[in-house]
Design an enzyme around this catalytic site. Sequence first.
Site, mmCIF file in Angstrom:
data_model
loop_
_atom_site.group_PDB
_atom_site.id
_atom_site.type_symbol
_atom_site.label_atom_id
_atom_site.label_comp_id
_atom_site.label_asym_id
_atom_site.label_seq_id
_atom_site.Cartn_x
_atom_site.Cartn_y
_atom_site.Cartn_z
ATOM 1 N N CYS A 114 -2.253 -15.439 -4.185
ATOM 2 C CA CYS A 114 -1.962 -14.063 -3.771
ATOM 3 C C CYS A 114 -2.732 -13.802 -2.472
ATOM 4 C CB CYS A 114 -2.416 -13.141 -4.901
ATOM 5 S SG CYS A 114 -2.095 -11.428 -4.566
ATOM 6 N N CYS A 125 -0.960 4.394 -1.527
ATOM 7 C CA CYS A 125 -0.353 4.581 -2.852
ATOM 8 C C CYS A 125 -1.448 5.075 -3.802
ATOM 9 C CB CYS A 125 0.263 3.279 -3.349
ATOM 10 S SG CYS A 125 1.548 2.678 -2.240
ATOM 11 N N GLY A 178 -2.979 -4.986 1.730
ATOM 12 C CA GLY A 178 -2.183 -4.655 2.909
ATOM 13 C C GLY A 178 -0.688 -4.665 2.688
ATOM 14 N N GLU A 179 0.026 -4.065 3.635
ATOM 15 C CA GLU A 179 1.486 -4.023 3.595
ATOM 16 C C GLU A 179 1.998 -5.067 4.596
ATOM 17 O OE1 GLU A 179 4.226 -2.723 1.980
ATOM 18 O OE2 GLU A 179 5.187 -3.952 3.500
ATOM 19 N N SER A 210 6.005 -9.071 -0.676
ATOM 20 C CA SER A 210 6.088 -7.840 -1.454
ATOM 21 C C SER A 210 5.915 -6.653 -0.527
ATOM 22 C CB SER A 210 4.978 -7.837 -2.512
ATOM 23 O OG SER A 210 4.926 -6.587 -3.164
ATOM 24 N N SER A 232 7.867 -2.980 -4.396
ATOM 25 C CA SER A 232 6.982 -2.197 -5.256
ATOM 26 C C SER A 232 7.653 -0.874 -5.551
ATOM 27 C CB SER A 232 5.641 -1.973 -4.550
ATOM 28 O OG SER A 232 4.961 -3.195 -4.468
ATOM 29 N N LEU A 233 8.375 -0.834 -6.650
ATOM 30 C CA LEU A 233 9.202 0.330 -6.959
ATOM 31 C C LEU A 233 8.366 1.423 -7.639
ATOM 32 C CD1 LEU A 233 12.149 1.124 -6.661
ATOM 33 C CD2 LEU A 233 12.576 0.169 -8.918
ATOM 34 N N HIS A 234 7.844 1.111 -8.793
ATOM 35 C CA HIS A 234 6.874 1.934 -9.515
ATOM 36 C C HIS A 234 7.373 3.284 -10.047
ATOM 37 C CE1 HIS A 234 4.154 -1.113 -8.269
ATOM 38 N NE2 HIS A 234 4.013 -0.691 -7.031
ATOM 39 N N ASN A 313 -4.287 -1.803 -13.242
ATOM 40 C CA ASN A 313 -5.665 -2.292 -13.197
ATOM 41 C C ASN A 313 -6.574 -1.160 -12.767
ATOM 42 O OD1 ASN A 313 -6.521 -5.096 -13.665
ATOM 43 N ND2 ASN A 313 -4.694 -5.514 -12.444
HETATM 44 N N1 SAH Z 1 1.621 -3.601 0.080
HETATM 45 C C1 SAH Z 1 2.478 -4.449 -0.647
HETATM 46 C C2 SAH Z 1 1.833 -5.709 -1.162
HETATM 47 C C3 SAH Z 1 0.445 -5.607 -1.686
HETATM 48 S S1 SAH Z 1 0.234 -4.708 -3.172
HETATM 49 C C4 SAH Z 1 3.138 -3.706 -1.756
HETATM 50 O O1 SAH Z 1 2.745 -2.589 -2.055
HETATM 51 O O2 SAH Z 1 4.072 -4.256 -2.322
HETATM 52 C C5 SAH Z 1 0.749 -5.891 -4.397
HETATM 53 C C6 SAH Z 1 1.195 -5.262 -5.717
HETATM 54 O O3 SAH Z 1 0.069 -4.787 -6.492
HETATM 55 C C7 SAH Z 1 2.088 -4.073 -5.500
HETATM 56 O O4 SAH Z 1 3.193 -4.076 -6.366
HETATM 57 C C8 SAH Z 1 1.153 -2.943 -5.833
HETATM 58 O O5 SAH Z 1 1.859 -1.794 -6.114
HETATM 59 C C9 SAH Z 1 0.353 -3.496 -6.979
HETATM 60 N N2 SAH Z 1 -0.871 -2.756 -7.260
HETATM 61 C C10 SAH Z 1 -1.652 -2.087 -6.394
HETATM 62 N N3 SAH Z 1 -2.695 -1.518 -7.035
HETATM 63 C C11 SAH Z 1 -2.564 -1.817 -8.345
HETATM 64 C C12 SAH Z 1 -3.330 -1.522 -9.513
HETATM 65 N N4 SAH Z 1 -4.437 -0.796 -9.437
HETATM 66 N N5 SAH Z 1 -2.893 -2.003 -10.673
HETATM 67 C C13 SAH Z 1 -1.786 -2.765 -10.755
HETATM 68 N N6 SAH Z 1 -1.027 -3.085 -9.684
HETATM 69 C C14 SAH Z 1 -1.408 -2.613 -8.493
HETATM 70 FE FE1 SF4 Z 2 -1.634 -0.714 -1.948
HETATM 71 FE FE2 SF4 Z 2 0.680 -1.940 -1.275
HETATM 72 FE FE3 SF4 Z 2 0.551 0.743 -1.443
HETATM 73 FE FE4 SF4 Z 2 -0.696 -0.524 0.534
HETATM 74 S S1 SF4 Z 2 1.499 -0.429 0.185
HETATM 75 S S2 SF4 Z 2 -1.524 1.172 -0.677
HETATM 76 S S3 SF4 Z 2 -1.402 -2.388 -0.496
HETATM 77 S S4 SF4 Z 2 0.275 -0.746 -3.124
#
Ligand code: SAH
Ligand code: SF4
Length: 388
Positions: A114, A125, A178-179, A210, A232-234, A313
């Site tokens: 990763c 986020c 990071g993104e 991602s 990252s839909l959520h 987490n």
């Molecule tokens: N910025 C990108 C890639 C990095 S984050 C993105 O958002 O996709 C990688 C993954 O970890 C994403 O799906 C993110 O939403 C998730 N993530 C971030 N914080 C988290 C947490 N505290 N618990 C579980 N997943 C988390």
């Molecule tokens: Fe975290 Fe990815 Fe959202 Fe950035 S875009 S704040 S790395 S979950």
Amino acid sequence: MTIENSPSAPARVNLLGLSRAKLEDWFVSIGEKKFRAAQVMKWVHQLGVDNFDEMSNISKALRDKLKQVAEVRGPEVVYREFSADGTRKWVFKVGDNSMVETVLIPDGERKTLCVSSQVGCALDCSFCSTGKQGFQRDLSAAEIIGQVWVANRSYFEDVPDYDSRERALTNVVMMGMGEPLLNFDNVVPAMDIMLDDFAYGLSKRRVTLSTSGVVPMMDRLTQTIDVALAVSLHAPNNTLRDELVPINRKYPLEELMAACRRYLHYYQGDFGRRKITMEYVMLDGVNDQPEHARQLIRLLKDVPSKINLIPFNPFPHAPYDRSPRSQILAFQKMLVEAGYICTIRATRGDDIDAACGQLVGQVQDRTRRSEKWRESVARSGEILRSPQ
Ligand code: SAH
Ligand code: SF4
């Protein structure tokens, strides 16, 4: 071309972050043949060699020249932890006060790394500890591929014989800090090197980017490089997603789903099998209810997807709790019954905090604690033992 220079003069080009095309151009620019690029890449990426003197199929004269003008410099490891279950973690120092983390998670034959793409993240986020750190800077291509290089190389430590060294990593996910789509120009060359047969030779199915949904950059990615996509839909509706993933206010679900369809359409000749991985963090009482599962089923009905449920987490001061296991299983059951592939991410590695930005936070805290301790010792003039 992103070239990192060492602080010492004369400046040397760091070859680590150069894709094959760029490395070929560079060899030509110093009056050498293109094929040297493939040779050097094999030494560096496949065998983990950073010393030109060890590159035995390169003439002494060229090795001497390379030592003058180039270097192979990985990011500085400030912390590493190898756990009994095979999980490996690194924290890298990238600049004065910046750190990023890299985590390797084994699963049977599979070893997934990763990788981080930025120091911090601007997208904020609400459930993400990297987001809470704010954005500091983009990583260079060398710093991104350097994480892969260090991880791969860690398996060679007990294998002095080059002929016995085998590729260690099987998968890379750009899911660290990071993104990645907001650092496109460095992420793409790094992924190029991951895919290159003269470097890591990973299949395009095994390199995943991602994104939280930077829609215009998703289209650019499709046009530029063929890798697997995770989104990252959520949340299954705009009201909730606006709150959890603020970039949704700019690119709402309708636009995100349209971008996903364009990606899938572009690869439709791909035996019709390509799917997007939809990541969905499970937040207790927030997005884990049956109505959310029903909305998700409707949202994804014409976007071939597999859904990965991620147990949240927790981190200090996080405003959420992880959904109970029973809730996650019930959510999964609804999706599976609707015909989706739906997996639950294993939370292994929790013991050493394998989650998005959290390890860096801990290492920084520890560093700060020991700095404070050293400062107080220096001030008091006392001679003490280390607090460990
Ligand atoms: N910025 C990108 C890639 C990095 S984050 C993105 O958002 O996709 C990688 C993954 O970890 C994403 O799906 C993110 O939403 C998730 N993530 C971030 N914080 C988290 C947490 N505290 N618990 C579980 N997943 C988390
Ligand atoms: Fe975290 Fe990815 Fe959202 Fe950035 S875009 S704040 S790395 S979950």
